[in-house]
Design a protein around this motif. Structure first.
Motif, short mmCIF file in Angstrom:
data_model
loop_
_atom_site.label_atom_id
_atom_site.label_comp_id
_atom_site.label_asym_id
_atom_site.label_seq_id
_atom_site.Cartn_x
_atom_site.Cartn_y
_atom_site.Cartn_z
N THR A 184 0.86 -1.19 0.00
CA THR A 184 -0.09 -0.26 0.05
C THR A 184 0.33 0.97 0.16
O THR A 184 2.08 1.09 0.55
CB THR A 184 -1.30 -0.31 1.62
N LEU A 279 -3.21 -1.44 -2.29
CA LEU A 279 -4.52 -0.83 -2.55
C LEU A 279 -3.44 0.28 -2.52
O LEU A 279 -2.57 0.77 -1.64
CB LEU A 279 -4.35 -1.62 -1.27
N HIS A 280 -4.93 1.64 -2.61
CA HIS A 280 -4.48 3.06 -1.74
C HIS A 280 -4.89 3.04 -0.07
O HIS A 280 -6.30 3.65 -0.37
CB HIS A 280 -4.86 3.55 -2.86
N THR A 281 -3.68 3.13 0.37
CA THR A 281 -4.22 2.95 1.63
C THR A 281 -3.12 3.80 2.04
O THR A 281 -2.03 3.68 1.58
CB THR A 281 -4.82 1.84 3.07
N GLY A 286 -4.50 0.10 7.30
CA GLY A 286 -5.40 0.70 6.76
C GLY A 286 -5.85 -0.34 5.51
O GLY A 286 -7.00 -0.40 5.26
N ALA A 287 -5.64 -0.84 5.23
CA ALA A 287 -5.66 -2.03 4.08
C ALA A 287 -6.31 -3.45 4.19
O ALA A 287 -7.14 -3.81 3.16
CB ALA A 287 -4.18 -2.78 3.84
N THR A 289 -9.04 -2.83 7.25
CA THR A 289 -10.38 -2.29 7.04
C THR A 289 -11.06 -1.68 5.88
O THR A 289 -11.92 -1.74 4.82
CB THR A 289 -10.58 -1.26 7.96
N ARG A 290 -9.62 -1.21 4.57
CA ARG A 290 -10.55 -1.00 3.43
C ARG A 290 -10.84 -2.01 2.73
O ARG A 290 -11.67 -2.02 2.33
CB ARG A 290 -9.14 -0.79 2.27
N ASP A 293 -13.97 -2.74 4.19
CA ASP A 293 -15.01 -1.52 3.56
C ASP A 293 -15.58 -1.97 2.26
O ASP A 293 -17.30 -1.81 1.72
CB ASP A 293 -14.59 -0.39 3.54
N MET A 294 -14.82 -2.29 1.43
CA MET A 294 -15.27 -2.86 -0.31
C MET A 294 -16.24 -4.30 -0.49
O MET A 294 -16.88 -3.75 -1.43
CB MET A 294 -14.45 -3.45 -0.79
#
Length: 427
Positions: A184, A279-281, A286-287, A289-290, A293-294
């Protein structure tokens, strides 16, 4: 601290351009035939060649050619920073744009719509790939060339600036038969370079490696590489489903952008494949939880994700001219140290001929590696927050981006200012 970059010497080229009468042609030539003729004039060709050669010699990652109301600007991005290197006459804008479009096989007469193209040049027996993008503006076309030097990819994991413990952990993760390893960080953080270093380590005849990228930045021997093309419906998820029918051992997905791609990558991992992706976190926790969230189910995340590597690129001091500096109270506060606790002097950028007066040469990485351990899996199942995941990960030994930056400052690799600039939000 010196930050000046020598300007391009365009005086002779501009004079030759004017003597040839091309400037008048640049003002009058509007149709495709005239523009191609303009782009083929020797002074224009020398001018463009000079700009591109200088960019490669100065290790620029991007060349920006911008048209404003009264002037033009040529800027190079070197080690993440933009430097203005020339201000050619505004009358050269059409000639420069036309020449670059010809080289990149673009529509020379089209200046109202964005275009993309590619130029291949050879410098010192190295093949340089230039990705060209034009953007219509109110004062003419803005052109950006991304400089892709295949020689810069000859880095191994040991040359990326990783902490030995993090490198050892990454090498263990990429030797697993399956799992999902995520990298990320923001655009330009070196995620692709890290993944290519992982692929290079695994690149053996007995291992089938397939990548899907947007675009394919570097053509690497031994890898089957697929370029995403949204215009014809070839997305990451579409190409990934097709890749699974080609019996790969290792798959690299350029980026997980949506739930469909995430689910396909997870399923590929569950069915016995080692999958790398980005991933863009902002940080490693944060990756996780991303993905949640997806829409990826927590039990699938815990079953597949083996590790997340967050990274940034930070400018490295020039070894020829760096010099000791007395730390300020602000420096010590950023390092969470007292003057008595410093084991070595802090360094500052000076600037010399070797680094072209900048004080820095090249970049190194800052890394934060989260290993999804058994102790962390219940937190993921419970959909814990990023802060809760970070606290647990640090308790289990994760070194943050800021901590890695402090280590590199104390080792004299970079400055406190650089470390703060890249890690100020990640105490």
């Amino acid at each position: 601290m010196a930050e000046d970059v020598p300007r391009l010497n365009l005086e002779n080229l501009t004079a030759a351009f004017a003597q040839a009468g091309a400037l008048a042609g640049a003002e009058a030539g509007k149709d495709a035939i005239q523009l191609v003729e303009l782009a083929s004039q020797a002074p224009v060709m020398r001018l463009v060649d000079s700009v591109l050669l200088e960019a490669v010699n100065r290790r620029a990652s991007d060349v920006h050619i911008e048209a404003f109301e009264q002037e033009m600007a040529i800027r190079y991005r070197i080690d993440g920073r933009c430097y203005q290197v020339a201000q050619p006459p505004k009358t050269l804008s059409l000639a420069l744009a036309s020449r670059l479009k010809v080289l990149a096989n673009m529509d020379v007469a089209e200046s109202r719509l964005p275009q993309d193209g590619r130029i291949l040049i050879t410098v010192d027996n190295r093949q340089i790939d230039l990705r060209v993008s034009t953007l219509p503006t109110i004062h003419g076309e803005s052109i950006v060339l991304r400089v892709l030097d295949k020689g810069s990819l000859d880095k191994t994991l040991s040359q990326l600036g990783m902490d030995p413990a993090a490198q050892e952990a990454i090498e263990r993760l990429i030797q697993r038969p399956n799992g999902l390893l995520l990298v990320t960080g923001p655009t330009g953080a070196g995620k692709t370079t890290t993944l290519y270093a992982c692929l290079t380590k695994l690149n053996r005849p007995e291992v089938k490696l397939i990548t899907t990228e947007d675009p394919v930045e570097y053509d690497l021997n031994g890898l089957v590489q697929v370029a995403v093309n949204a215009k014809i419906g070839l997305s990451f998820s579409t190409s990934l489903r097709a890749i699974l029918r080609h019996d790969p051992d290792v798959i690299m997905v350029g980026e997980i952008r949506d739930l469909e791609t995430a689910q396909t990558a997870v399923q590929a991992s569950l069915t016995g494949h080692l999958v790398f992706s980005t991933l863009h976190t902002n940080d490693a926790p944060g990756a996780v939880t991303r993905l949640l969230d997806m829409g990826v189910e927590p039990f699938l995340v815990t079953s597949t994700v083996t590790g997340v590597l967050a990274q940034r690129l930070i400018r490295a001091l020039c070894g020829a001219c760096r010099a000791p500096v007395e730390p300020t109270p602000e420096d010590l506060a950023a390092l969470h140290l007292t003057a008595d606790q410093l084991s070595a002097p802090l360094m500052r950028a000076v600037g010399c001929e070797a680094c072209q007066g900048i004080g820095y040469t090249g970049r190194t990485g800052l890394y934060e590696l989260l290993i999804l351990t058994e102790a962390m899996r219940p937190l993921v199942i419970e959909r814990a927050s990023v802060s809760e995941l970070r606290i647990r990960a640090r308790a289990e030994g994760m070194r943050t981006l800021r901590q890695d930056g402090v280590t590199k400052v104390l080792a004299g690799v970079t400055t406190v200012e650089e470390m703060i600039r890249e890690t100020q939000d990640y105490e």
